[in-house]
Design an enzyme around this catalytic site. Structure first.
Site, PDB file in Angstrom:
ATOM      1  N   LEU A 138     -12.763  -2.122   4.048  1.00 36.48           N
ATOM      2  CA  LEU A 138     -13.791  -1.492   4.867  1.00 36.48           C
ATOM      3  C   LEU A 138     -14.739  -2.531   5.456  1.00 36.48           C
ATOM      4  O   LEU A 138     -15.054  -3.539   4.824  1.00 36.48           O
ATOM      5  CB  LEU A 138     -14.597  -0.489   4.039  1.00 36.48           C
ATOM      6  N   GLY A 183      -9.870  -1.461   0.654  1.00 31.89           N
ATOM      7  CA  GLY A 183      -9.443  -0.526   1.689  1.00 31.89           C
ATOM      8  C   GLY A 183      -8.137  -0.913   2.343  1.00 31.89           C
ATOM      9  O   GLY A 183      -7.424  -0.054   2.877  1.00 31.89           O
ATOM     10  N   ASN A 207     -10.763  -4.142  -5.983  1.00 28.55           N
ATOM     11  CA  ASN A 207     -11.711  -5.058  -6.636  1.00 28.55           C
ATOM     12  C   ASN A 207     -13.150  -4.568  -6.583  1.00 28.55           C
ATOM     13  O   ASN A 207     -14.090  -5.348  -6.709  1.00 28.55           O
ATOM     14  CB  ASN A 207     -11.616  -6.445  -6.011  1.00 28.55           C
ATOM     15  N   GLU A 208     -13.337  -3.245  -6.409  1.00 24.63           N
ATOM     16  CA  GLU A 208     -14.685  -2.702  -6.227  1.00 24.63           C
ATOM     17  C   GLU A 208     -15.636  -3.034  -7.375  1.00 24.63           C
ATOM     18  O   GLU A 208     -16.813  -3.335  -7.153  1.00 24.63           O
ATOM     19  CB  GLU A 208     -14.608  -1.179  -6.034  1.00 24.63           C
TER      20      GLU A 208
END
Length: 297
Positions: A138, A183, A207-208
Site C-alpha cells: 500500500l 499489500g 510484515n505489518e
C-alpha cells in the site's frame, strides 16, 4: 490518522470524541475489529461527517456502497496485452508499484474490461514491469493527512481489487518477479497460482507487525487459507518475510523459477489453465471461495 481527526474537530469535548471515532473508523478499515464495534464506529462517522459538513453533497458516493471507478488507463499505471485466451496485466507505477487509489482503480478498470469485453480470454497473468519488484504494498502517502472522501474510496478500492481478483471468472496467475511484501502479497494471494523468481534477495510476506501494525481480518484470513493456521499464526506474529524457497515450502507460492523465466513459465501455466472448461474451473473456484467472499462483502 489521529492528528487528521483532531484537525477536523472543534475544541469542545463532544466533537473531539466524535473525531476520535472517525479516526478509529479509518483504522478499522485496515485493521480488524469486531462487527458490532465496526457498525457503531460507522454510525458515529456518519454523524461526524454531517456535523462537519463533509457529507457527500457532490454525489461521489451517492447510492450507499456503490463502487466508483475512474478511467486511468491513459496514465500508464497498468498495461494490458491480450493474445488468444490469455491476458497479461502489467503494473507500471515506479518506483515500487505502491498501491495508491489510482493504481487500484486502474487494475479494477482493466480487469473489468477484460472480463466483460473479451469473453474468449480465460486466463490472466498479473505482473510488474519494474525490475526486482512485484509490488511494495500500500502507498502510505494515501494515509498521511488524507482527504476523508479520498481515503474512503482508497480503502474501498484496495478491498475491491482483492475481491475482484479472488472471485474472477479468469484463471489468475501471479508472476512474482521481485520483492512482494504486505499489500503486494495480497495481490499475489488473490490469484489462483503464484510463480516467484528464485532469487534469495527477493522476499515476500506480511510484515505489518514489524511496523507496529496488525493485518486486517480479511488479509489475515486469506493468509491462513493459503498457508494453514499455524504457519499463518507464526508468520503474522513475527512479520516473517519468506525467501522464495521458504515461500514454496509453506505453499505461499506454487513454483519458483529462474528470474528470467518467470514470465515465460507464467504464460505457459496460464495457457494450460485456459484449456480447462471455464464453467467447471470457475464453478470449482466459487465452491470454495464464495462463502468467504460473500462474508466480506
Amino acid at each position: 490518522i489521529w492528528y487528521f481527526a483532531f484537525q477536523l474537530a472543534e475544541p469542545n469535548k463532544t466533537e473531539k470524541i466524535l473525531a476520535q471515532n472517525l479516526a478509529f473508523k479509518q483504522i478499522s478499515s485496515c485493521f480488524y475489529i469486531d462487527q458490532t464495534t465496526y457498525r457503531t464506529m460507522s454510525s458515529l462517522r456518519r454523524v461526524l461527517f454531517r456535523n462537519f459538513h463533509l457529507g457527500r453533497s457532490n454525489g461521489a458516493f451517492a447510492g450507499g456502497n456503490k463502487r466508483l471507478l475512474s478511467s486511468s488507463s491513459s496514465t500508464g499505471l497498468v498495461s494490458v496485452d491480450i493474445k488468444d485466451k490469455v491476458a497479461v496485466l502489467e503494473m507500471n507505477k515506479a518506483p515500487v508499484n505502491s498501491l495508491n487509489l489510482e493504481l487500484c482503480q486502474s487494475i479494477l478498470e482493466n480487469l473489468g474490461t477484460i472480463e466483460k469485453d473479451h469473453p474468449k480470454v480465460q486466463a490472466l497473468v498479473v505482473t510488474s514491469s519494474l525490475s526486482g519488484i512485484f509490488s511494495g504494498g500500500l502507498d502510505i502517502t494515501e494515509m498521511h493527512r488524507p482527504d476523508p472522501e479520498r481515503l474512503e474510496l482508497f480503502w474501498t478500492s484496495v478491498q475491491d481489487v482483492f475481491l475482484k481478483l479472488y472471485g474472477s471468472r479468469l484463471a489468475t496467475i501471479a508472476a512474482v518477479n521481485g520483492h512482494c511484501p504486505a499489500g503486494g502479497l495480497k495481490l499475489a494471494m488473490s490469484c489462483d497460482y503464484r510463480i516467484m523468481a528464485n532469487n534469495e534477495k527477493f522476499k515476500t510476506g506480511l510484515n505489518e507487525t514489524k511496523l507496529g501494525l496488525r493485518a486486517p481480518y480479511w488479509l489475515a484470513e486469506l493468509f491462513r487459507r493459503t498457508v494453514g493456521f499455524r504457519e499463518a499464526e507464526l508468520g503474522l506474529a513475527v512479520g516473517k518475510m519468506y525467501s522464495p524457497q521458504e515461500a514454496l515450502s509453506v505453499n505461499l507460492v506454487d513454483e519458483i523459477i529462474d528470474s528470467d523465466k518467470v514470465m515465460e513459465r507464467s504464460i505457459e501455466v496460464a495457457n494450460e489453465w485456459a484449456k480447462i472448461p471455464g464453467f467447471a474451473r470457475y464453478g470449482s473456484k466459487l465452491t470454495l471461495r464464495k462463502p468467504y467472499i460473500d462474508d466480506l462483502k
